[in-house]
Scaffold this motif. Structure first.
Motif, PDB file in Angstrom:
ATOM      1  N   GLN A   1      93.401  24.940  26.683  1.00 32.69           N
ATOM      2  CA  GLN A   1      93.246  26.304  26.187  1.00 32.69           C
ATOM      3  C   GLN A   1      94.013  26.516  24.887  1.00 32.69           C
ATOM      4  O   GLN A   1      93.539  27.198  23.973  1.00 32.69           O
ATOM      5  CB  GLN A   1      93.708  27.310  27.239  1.00 32.69           C
ATOM      6  CG  GLN A   1      92.838  27.389  28.477  1.00 32.69           C
ATOM      7  CD  GLN A   1      91.529  28.124  28.219  1.00 32.69           C
ATOM      8  OE1 GLN A   1      91.128  28.331  27.083  1.00 32.69           O
ATOM      9  NE2 GLN A   1      90.848  28.505  29.281  1.00 32.69           N
ATOM     10  N   ALA A   2      95.203  25.942  24.806  1.00 38.91           N
ATOM     11  CA  ALA A   2      96.013  26.086  23.592  1.00 38.91           C
ATOM     12  C   ALA A   2      95.314  25.439  22.401  1.00 38.91           C
ATOM     13  O   ALA A   2      95.298  25.993  21.295  1.00 38.91           O
ATOM     14  CB  ALA A   2      97.389  25.471  23.811  1.00 38.91           C
ATOM     15  N   ILE A   3      94.732  24.259  22.622  1.00 37.62           N
ATOM     16  CA  ILE A   3      94.017  23.574  21.547  1.00 37.62           C
ATOM     17  C   ILE A   3      92.855  24.428  21.052  1.00 37.62           C
ATOM     18  O   ILE A   3      92.644  24.585  19.840  1.00 37.62           O
ATOM     19  CB  ILE A   3      93.514  22.186  22.023  1.00 37.62           C
ATOM     20  CG1 ILE A   3      94.700  21.225  22.156  1.00 37.62           C
ATOM     21  CG2 ILE A   3      92.472  21.620  21.065  1.00 37.62           C
ATOM     22  CD1 ILE A   3      94.344  19.880  22.765  1.00 37.62           C
ATOM     23  N   GLU A   4      92.101  25.009  21.981  1.00 38.40           N
ATOM     24  CA  GLU A   4      90.954  25.835  21.580  1.00 38.40           C
ATOM     25  C   GLU A   4      91.414  27.052  20.785  1.00 38.40           C
ATOM     26  O   GLU A   4      90.804  27.423  19.778  1.00 38.40           O
ATOM     27  CB  GLU A   4      90.176  26.272  22.820  1.00 38.40           C
ATOM     28  CG  GLU A   4      88.840  26.918  22.516  1.00 38.40           C
ATOM     29  CD  GLU A   4      87.899  26.023  21.730  1.00 38.40           C
ATOM     30  OE1 GLU A   4      87.142  26.559  20.894  1.00 38.40           O
ATOM     31  OE2 GLU A   4      87.929  24.782  21.925  1.00 38.40           O
ATOM     32  N   ARG A   5      92.497  27.692  21.230  1.00 43.73           N
ATOM     33  CA  ARG A   5      93.037  28.849  20.494  1.00 43.73           C
ATOM     34  C   ARG A   5      93.446  28.440  19.082  1.00 43.73           C
ATOM     35  O   ARG A   5      93.152  29.149  18.103  1.00 43.73           O
ATOM     36  CB  ARG A   5      94.232  29.423  21.264  1.00 43.73           C
ATOM     37  CG  ARG A   5      95.032  30.516  20.524  1.00 43.73           C
ATOM     38  CD  ARG A   5      94.306  31.836  20.472  1.00 43.73           C
ATOM     39  NE  ARG A   5      94.038  32.366  21.792  1.00 43.73           N
ATOM     40  CZ  ARG A   5      94.913  33.107  22.487  1.00 43.73           C
ATOM     41  NH1 ARG A   5      96.106  33.396  21.988  1.00 43.73           N
ATOM     42  NH2 ARG A   5      94.584  33.569  23.677  1.00 43.73           N
ATOM     43  N   LEU A   6      94.106  27.299  18.948  1.00 44.98           N
ATOM     44  CA  LEU A   6      94.595  26.852  17.643  1.00 44.98           C
ATOM     45  C   LEU A   6      93.456  26.401  16.731  1.00 44.98           C
ATOM     46  O   LEU A   6      93.549  26.539  15.508  1.00 44.98           O
ATOM     47  CB  LEU A   6      95.620  25.735  17.828  1.00 44.98           C
ATOM     48  CG  LEU A   6      96.942  26.190  18.470  1.00 44.98           C
ATOM     49  CD1 LEU A   6      97.779  24.996  18.885  1.00 44.98           C
ATOM     50  CD2 LEU A   6      97.727  27.074  17.497  1.00 44.98           C
ATOM     51  N   ILE A   7      92.384  25.876  17.309  1.00 46.98           N
ATOM     52  CA  ILE A   7      91.206  25.525  16.513  1.00 46.98           C
ATOM     53  C   ILE A   7      90.625  26.784  15.872  1.00 46.98           C
ATOM     54  O   ILE A   7      90.336  26.822  14.669  1.00 46.98           O
ATOM     55  CB  ILE A   7      90.147  24.813  17.381  1.00 46.98           C
ATOM     56  CG1 ILE A   7      90.586  23.381  17.713  1.00 46.98           C
ATOM     57  CG2 ILE A   7      88.785  24.787  16.672  1.00 46.98           C
ATOM     58  CD1 ILE A   7      89.693  22.678  18.718  1.00 46.98           C
ATOM     59  N   ILE A   8      90.455  27.829  16.685  1.00 48.47           N
ATOM     60  CA  ILE A   8      89.907  29.090  16.171  1.00 48.47           C
ATOM     61  C   ILE A   8      90.831  29.679  15.106  1.00 48.47           C
ATOM     62  O   ILE A   8      90.380  30.167  14.062  1.00 48.47           O
ATOM     63  CB  ILE A   8      89.711  30.090  17.323  1.00 48.47           C
ATOM     64  CG1 ILE A   8      88.640  29.584  18.298  1.00 48.47           C
ATOM     65  CG2 ILE A   8      89.323  31.466  16.790  1.00 48.47           C
ATOM     66  CD1 ILE A   8      87.266  29.431  17.692  1.00 48.47           C
ATOM     67  N   ASP A   9      92.139  29.633  15.364  1.00 47.09           N
ATOM     68  CA  ASP A   9      93.108  30.137  14.376  1.00 47.09           C
ATOM     69  C   ASP A   9      93.015  29.365  13.072  1.00 47.09           C
ATOM     70  O   ASP A   9      93.053  29.945  11.974  1.00 47.09           O
ATOM     71  CB  ASP A   9      94.529  30.036  14.933  1.00 47.09           C
ATOM     72  CG  ASP A   9      94.823  31.075  15.995  1.00 47.09           C
ATOM     73  OD1 ASP A   9      93.983  31.970  16.192  1.00 47.09           O
ATOM     74  OD2 ASP A   9      95.883  30.984  16.642  1.00 47.09           O
TER      75      ASP A   9
END
Length: 430
Positions: A69-77
């Protein structure tokens, strides 16, 4: 002698090797178009989620699920940050300082107390500042790219005004939890059936007593996954249409779903409900002059420019309307001598709103900094309006805009994610 030197050098090399062995250099974990996500960013975000979970007495899924989940959030950011760079969107230090001062004021803290609170929660103040800067930049990027996708028809406004009237002056609000089981891009029938089965399994687990926040954090593809799926309080008329229809008249703690949309299957939980009494609205009629700092006009010179205007206005050497027409960087109001017309102050950015609320009629403010630049404001009139048709229409428009903006933001984020080059590198065990 040579043996001694060799032994001495070997000792240095051994000592250096021993000392440096525990030290890990930061590494790239994900390639995102022209940018990267570092391992340290993932670890910091996971750690922050864990700290919040402890404070909120919330259980969490496995570290693997949190990392995903953290990776997905950081990709979007990262995608939004890269877009901001291409668009030339920046937040200056004075803008950042003003925003942080407003945050502190909103929490009834001094800046020193806010700094102490941040560090006590395990984050350095410098990192906190940059996180706030990033949030401001991302907000500007979203507004610039999503706003033009939102279209509201007069009929939609009329329908919503009628619905609010039918609710007897009360507007239902729901505190919602949200889990999204997303479709892949261009889903096949098999993909849809798989997602539906997963969503039904989620419902089954929740009905059997599993914690909603834990499952949301582990499984949801929604924007609020790392917050346990918590969407906060939402007005029934401002939430996505699909959700509004589904939660209407639902009771606290009810589970809803799976509900299918273009993004996937949604599972909702009504955490709580409440109604809001209609209240009188204080409106203001004001005007302003906006000066935007630029490469050739520094922040300090922009501020000084407005100070000089204010002195001329107070001395009767200039007219506000003339200065606005000649100098204001707000094209919509400049042609009207800076006039903004009647509006609810809450529609403006916080610094602008708060200043208007402190002014007396005809008073001219000191220069005020917002995310848009430097403003000189004058309050022309103030009135209390008790739910006139115009107020209701404005409120309906605002609610519709908020609903559609949120829906279009989700769609836009999916589009830029689908169109990006993403390479998640395999994490090597240290």
């Amino acid at each position: 002698m040579k043996l001694i030197v060799v032994s001495f050098l070997a000792g240095i090399l051994l000592s250096t090797s021993v000392k440096s062995a525990p030290q890990m250099l930061d590494s790239v974990s994900v390639i995102v178009d022209q940018g990267v996500v570092l391992e340290s960013q993932i670890e910091e975000l996971v750690a922050a989620v864990k700290r919040n979970a402890v404070q909120n007495n919330q259980t969490l899924p496995s570290d693997r699920a949190l990392r995903t989940q953290a990776i997905e959030r950081l990709i979007i950011d990262s995608l939004q940050t890269q877009l901001a760079e291409r668009m030339g969107i920046q937040i200056s230090d004075p803008q950042l300082d003003q925003t942080i001062a407003n945050i502190a004021q909103g929490d009834n803290l001094t800046l020193a107390q806010l700094r102490e609170k941040v560090t006590s929660e395990g984050m350095s103040y410098e990192v906190y500042r940059e996180e706030i800067r990033k949030e401001l930049i991302v907000g500007e990027v979203r507004r610039a790219n999503v706003r033009r996708r939102v279209y509201i028809t007069p009929q939609e406004i009329a329908n919503l005004v009628k619905l609010i009237d039918e609710q007897g002056g009360k507007e239902a609000e729901y505190h919602l939890g949200h889990i999204l089981i997303a479709f892949p891009n261009d889903p096949t029938d098999a993909d849809i059936e798989t997602a539906k089965g997963t969503a039904q399994k989620v419902i089954e687990l929740l009905n059997n007593g599993s914690e909603f926040a834990k499952i949301a954090t582990a499984s949801s593809s929604g924007a609020n996954a790392l917050e346990g799926g918590d969407m906060g309080w939402m007005n029934i008329n401002s939430m996505p249409t699909l959700f509004a229809e589904a939660v209407q008249n639902r009771a606290k703690d009810e589970l809803i779903g799976p509900i299918r949309s273009g993004a996937g299957f949604h599972v909702l939980k009504v955490i709580d409900t409440r109604g809001i009494e209609k209240v009188e609205v204080t409106e203001v009629n004001s005007r302003h002059i906006l000066i935007k700092p630029s490469v050739i006009l520094s922040d300090e010179k922009a501020q000084q420019m407005l100070k000089d205007f204010r002195q001329k206005l107070l001395a009767g050497e200039a007219e506000f309307a003339d200065l606005a027409k000649a100098h204001s960087a707000d094209p919509g109001s400049a042609l009207k001598g800076g006039e903004l017309g009647w509006a609810d102050p809450s529609a403006y950015v916080p610094e602008f709103r708060d200043t208007l609320n402190t002014l007396e009629v005809n008073e001219i403010s000191e220069p005020v900094r917002t995310v848009h630049g430097w403003h000189l404001m004058q309050l022309l009139e103030r009135r209390v309006d008790d739910a006139t048709e115009k107020v209701k229409e404005d409120k309906a428009t605002q609610l519709l805009y908020q609903r559609k903006f949120n829906e279009e933001t989700d769609a836009w984020l999916r589009e830029i994610r689908a169109g990006a080059y993403i390479d998640v590198l395999v994490k090597k065990d240290s």
